[in-house]
Every structure is written in structure tokens, then in C-alpha cells.
Design a protein around this motif. Structure first.
Motif, mmCIF file in Angstrom:
data_model
loop_
_atom_site.group_PDB
_atom_site.id
_atom_site.type_symbol
_atom_site.label_atom_id
_atom_site.label_comp_id
_atom_site.label_asym_id
_atom_site.label_seq_id
_atom_site.Cartn_x
_atom_site.Cartn_y
_atom_site.Cartn_z
ATOM 1 N N TYR A 2 0.838 -1.191 0.000
ATOM 2 C CA TYR A 2 0.000 0.000 0.000
ATOM 3 C C TYR A 2 0.880 1.251 0.000
ATOM 4 N N ASP A 49 -2.678 5.035 -1.339
ATOM 5 C CA ASP A 49 -3.832 4.312 -0.808
ATOM 6 C C ASP A 49 -4.201 4.814 0.581
ATOM 7 N N LYS A 123 -7.823 -3.613 2.368
ATOM 8 C CA LYS A 123 -7.928 -4.967 1.824
ATOM 9 C C LYS A 123 -9.356 -5.248 1.344
ATOM 10 N N THR A 125 -11.583 -3.046 0.397
ATOM 11 C CA THR A 125 -11.842 -2.246 -0.810
ATOM 12 C C THR A 125 -11.206 -2.887 -2.033
ATOM 13 N N ARG A 126 -9.969 -3.382 -1.862
ATOM 14 C CA ARG A 126 -9.289 -4.030 -2.989
ATOM 15 C C ARG A 126 -10.022 -5.282 -3.434
ATOM 16 N N THR A 129 -13.064 -4.181 -5.295
ATOM 17 C CA THR A 129 -12.678 -3.664 -6.611
ATOM 18 C C THR A 129 -12.303 -4.803 -7.552
ATOM 19 N N LYS A 130 -11.572 -5.771 -7.004
ATOM 20 C CA LYS A 130 -11.149 -6.920 -7.820
ATOM 21 C C LYS A 130 -12.355 -7.693 -8.341
#
Length: 405
Positions: A2, A49, A123, A125-126, A129-130
Motif C-alpha cells: 500500500y 492508498d 484490503k 476495498t481491494r 474492486t477486484k
């Protein structure tokens, strides 16, 4: 990993935070700033981030910085650094979506608790998003099939207006206000298997390409195959004369370039609610032009004579013509492009539309005359086919008459 930005006008604070982050292998300090303007420039350049931001910086304070940051990095996590004297700003910062705050002097245990919570947020949010990106890729990859399934279900009368709105938006479809519908069926010439490498899939793939290219000036909104395997095109249809000429050209090009005979019908209308109605019109014309088996013609007449009976079913028709329900269902769908049940429903709705023009007739009376013992069931079936209730349809038609007068 990050990316981290630290913004504070006190060097000792910046160094302190950097030191606390040094031992965390997931954190990479990409920039440090001593004022808000510089911090904003670095945030735009490095897209961090996680940001540690002093609430009271020169040139651009923490609140102003956060307001501007929201337009640049909507998913960034911001932790503000504040002293007791500036604590009145904390509520303003939290309303702007700040994740957490740290009081000066920064205590090590408090810092790491805040950091770990921020990492969990990043984590999460990622992951979201993924999966969102994965869903977008999957949607794009399967968009043609999803669109085809939706259109066939919609035109088959399986969605209400609200569901249609949702799916049209989800699939990003742009349906023209004034639209034309073309239904095209392809049959091998001489009704025989042909040589070479042609097969049904390749044949329709070629036909789709020819159709899409030819109708490009009319912005094709949908091009798909219906349950009977026929090609269906929905596009703009203005100017009308040019669209009609293009429909004629389509038949000629398909028969010139492909080893097929083409059965083709079209219809045009105005307003999305009319698409299913005009599709039905085009389909009716299409099957009038085809060589429909005598059995199916007889069954159609039988349906017209019996659809007013609520208990009328596929079994009744099969018994009347001494065939199995499975055989009749299969040959009916192949010949007519819709199921036996859907055909009966549409026959009832067509009659209902005719009766609705009589303003003296009650909705429940129309329901009974079209094979529905329940007005609620009738209204539900009507709305699934036309997108509006019988009462709404009658009102709309009355408004059209009033406007015309």
C-alpha cells in the motif's frame, strides 16, 4: 503493498510516522509534504492508498485538502492528525469520510491499532474492486448471450416494466424511441443439406455480420436469435423509406451471399413499451409467410375457439388432434417461435385489448371473457406482456384519442 503519503507541517511528526511505518512490509511511503498544496500535488502524482494528514497545515488546511482529495482518490483511506486545540475540526473531517484520527502526541499502540484497521479497510476495498472488475469482464464477455436471453424473455412476456428498466440499464442498451423490428428466417436452398463447410452456426454468424453492417446507419440496438432460431433485429427506423429499402436489400444480400432462402417480416413502432407488441406483429407476419404445418394451423384455430376456457391446456389440444403433448409442444414451438402456453396467453391478451376499447366493460368482465377467473391474475398476465396494467392501457389509449381530437 500500500502506498502512503504523510502530510504535516512538523518534520518531527512526519519522521515519527515514517519510523512507525518502517517495520511494516505492506506499507511504502511514496511522498511527504509540509503543506496542503504540495500534499495535493503529490497525491495526484502518486495516487496513495493511505494518507496521514495534519488537520492544520499552511496554504491548504486538512479539511480543504480532504474536500479536494475526494475528487481525485475516492477509495483512499485518510487518517487525520490533530491536536486538542484543533479537535473542533474532527467532526467536519469525519463528515467528509475520514476513516480515523490520531491525537498529538501520537502514541505507538494507538497508531498501530488505527493502522491495522485502515489496512483491513484497504484490503476489503481491494477485494471489492477486484470482484467488481472481474464481474465487469465477465459481463462484457457474456454480454451478447445475456442480452439475447433478456430480449427473448422480455419479448416472451416474462418481465414487468420495472424489471425491464433494470435489465436495460444493467446491459447498457440504448433502445431508439422510433424503432423498427425485422425477423429473418434462413432455410437451406432446395431444403437439402449443402456441401462445403457451412453449418447453422456459421450461417447465422455470417447473416448477423451482413445485417449489422447493412443497418449501421440505423444504429442497431439489438441483433439476436429468438427461441425458434430466427434472426431478430431492433434498430432505429427513420427515415422510414430508407429503412424499408434497407430491409429489402437485406433479403437480397443474404440470398446472394449465403446458400439460403430468406423469410423476412418487419414492423415499426414508437416507444419502448410498444416493442413487444410490434415484435408480436412482425412474428405473426413472419409465420404467415412461412409454410406452417397443417397441424399447427388447425391447432391455432382450435386455440382461437377455446382460449376463453380457463382450464384449456396443451393436453386438451393434443387430445383433440390425437398426438402426444410432447410432440405438439415441440412442433408448435419450432413452427411458431413461441411456446403453446405463450401463444394462448397472447391470444387472450389480443382479445382483451379489443374489449378494452369498450369503456362500459368492467375489467373483471374482460378477464372472464378472456379465460381468467381472477381479475388479479388477468392484470398480472396483461402487464407481463404489455408492461402496463389493463386500466393503464385503457387510460393511455383514451389519452391518445383525446390528443388526436
Amino acid at each position: 503493498m500500500y502506498k502512503v503519503l504523510i502530510a504535516d507541517d512538523e518534520e518531527i511528526i512526519r519522521k515519527g510516522i515514517a519510523g512507525l511505518l518502517k517495520g511494516d512490509g505492506e506499507m511504502q511511503i511514496v511522498a511527504q509534504a509540509e503543506d496542503g498544496e504540495t500534499a495535493l500535488e503529490l497525491a495526484e502524482k502518486f495516487t496513495p492508498d493511505l494518507l496521514f494528514v495534519d488537520i492544520n497545515m499552511p496554504f491548504l488546511n486538512g479539511i480543504q485538502f480532504i474536500e479536494k482529495l475526494k475528487g481525485l482518490l475516492k477509495d483512499a483511506v485518510v487518517i487525520i492528525i490533530t491536536g486538542y486545540d484543533d479537535f473542533q475540526y474532527v467532526q467536519s473531517a469525519l463528515r467528509l469520510g475520514v476513516y480515523d484520527y490520531l491525537l498529538k502526541p501520537i502514541m505507538e499502540d494507538v497508531f498501530y491499532k488505527s493502522l491495522n484497521r485502515a489496512k483491513d479497510e484497504l484490503k476489503s476495498t481491494r477485494e471489492q474492486t477486484k470482484y467488481l472488475e472481474w464481474a465487469k469482464v465477465l459481463l462484457e464477455k457474456n454480454k451478447a448471450k445475456l442480452t439475447e436471453n433478456f430480449l427473448n424473455d422480455w419479448l416472451g412476456g416474462h418481465f414487468c416494466e420495472e424489471e425491464i428498466d433494470e435489465r436495460v440499464h444493467f446491459l447498457g442498451m440504448k433502445l431508439p424511441e422510433e424503432f423498427g423490428i425485422v425477423v429473418a428466417g434462413l432455410d437451406y436452398k432446395n431444403n437439402m443439406e449443402i456441401g462445403g463447410d457451412w453449418n447453422d452456426d456459421l450461417l447465422y454468424y455470417a447473416a448477423e455480420n451482413i445485417t449489422r453492417e447493412l443497418f449501421e446507419p440505423f444504429n442497431p440496438a439489438a441483433l439476436f436469435r429468438n427461441p425458434a432460431g430466427n434472426l431478430v433485429l431492433i434498430s432505429a427506423c427513420q427515415p422510414q423509406d430508407a429503412w424499408q429499402d434497407t430491409v429489402k436489400t437485406l433479403r437480397r444480400l443474404l440470398e446472394e451471399h449465403l446458400p439460403v432462402r430468406v423469410t423476412l417480416a418487419q414492423s415499426a413502432g414508437n416507444g419502448r413499451r410498444e416493442i413487444s407488441v410490434e415484435y408480436e406483429h412482425a412474428l405473426s407476419r413472419f409465420y404467415e409467410l412461412m409454410e406452417v404445418p397443417q397441424l399447427i394451423k388447425d391447432v391455432q384455430n382450435y386455440i382461437d375457439e377455446n382460449y376463453r376456457n380457463e382450464a384449456f391446456s396443451l393436453q386438451d389440444a393434443a387430445d383433440a388432434f390425437h398426438v402426444s403433448p410432447q410432440h405438439l409442444s415441440r412442433i408448435f414451438r419450432h413452427s411458431m417461435g413461441i411456446t403453446f402456453v405463450d401463444y394462448v396467453t397472447r391470444a387472450r391478451i389480443r382479445k382483451a385489448i379489443e374489449l378494452l376499447s369498450n369503456e362500459e366493460m368492467k375489467i373483471y368482465e374482460i378477464a372472464e371473457l378472456t379465460g381468467y377467473s381472477s381479475q388479479h391474475y388477468f392484470s398480472s398476465a396483461f402487464k407481463k406482456v404489455l408492461g402496463v396494467s389493463p386500466a393503464e392501457y385503457r387510460k393511455n389509449e383514451q389519452n391518445k384519442i383525446s390528443a388526436a381530437m
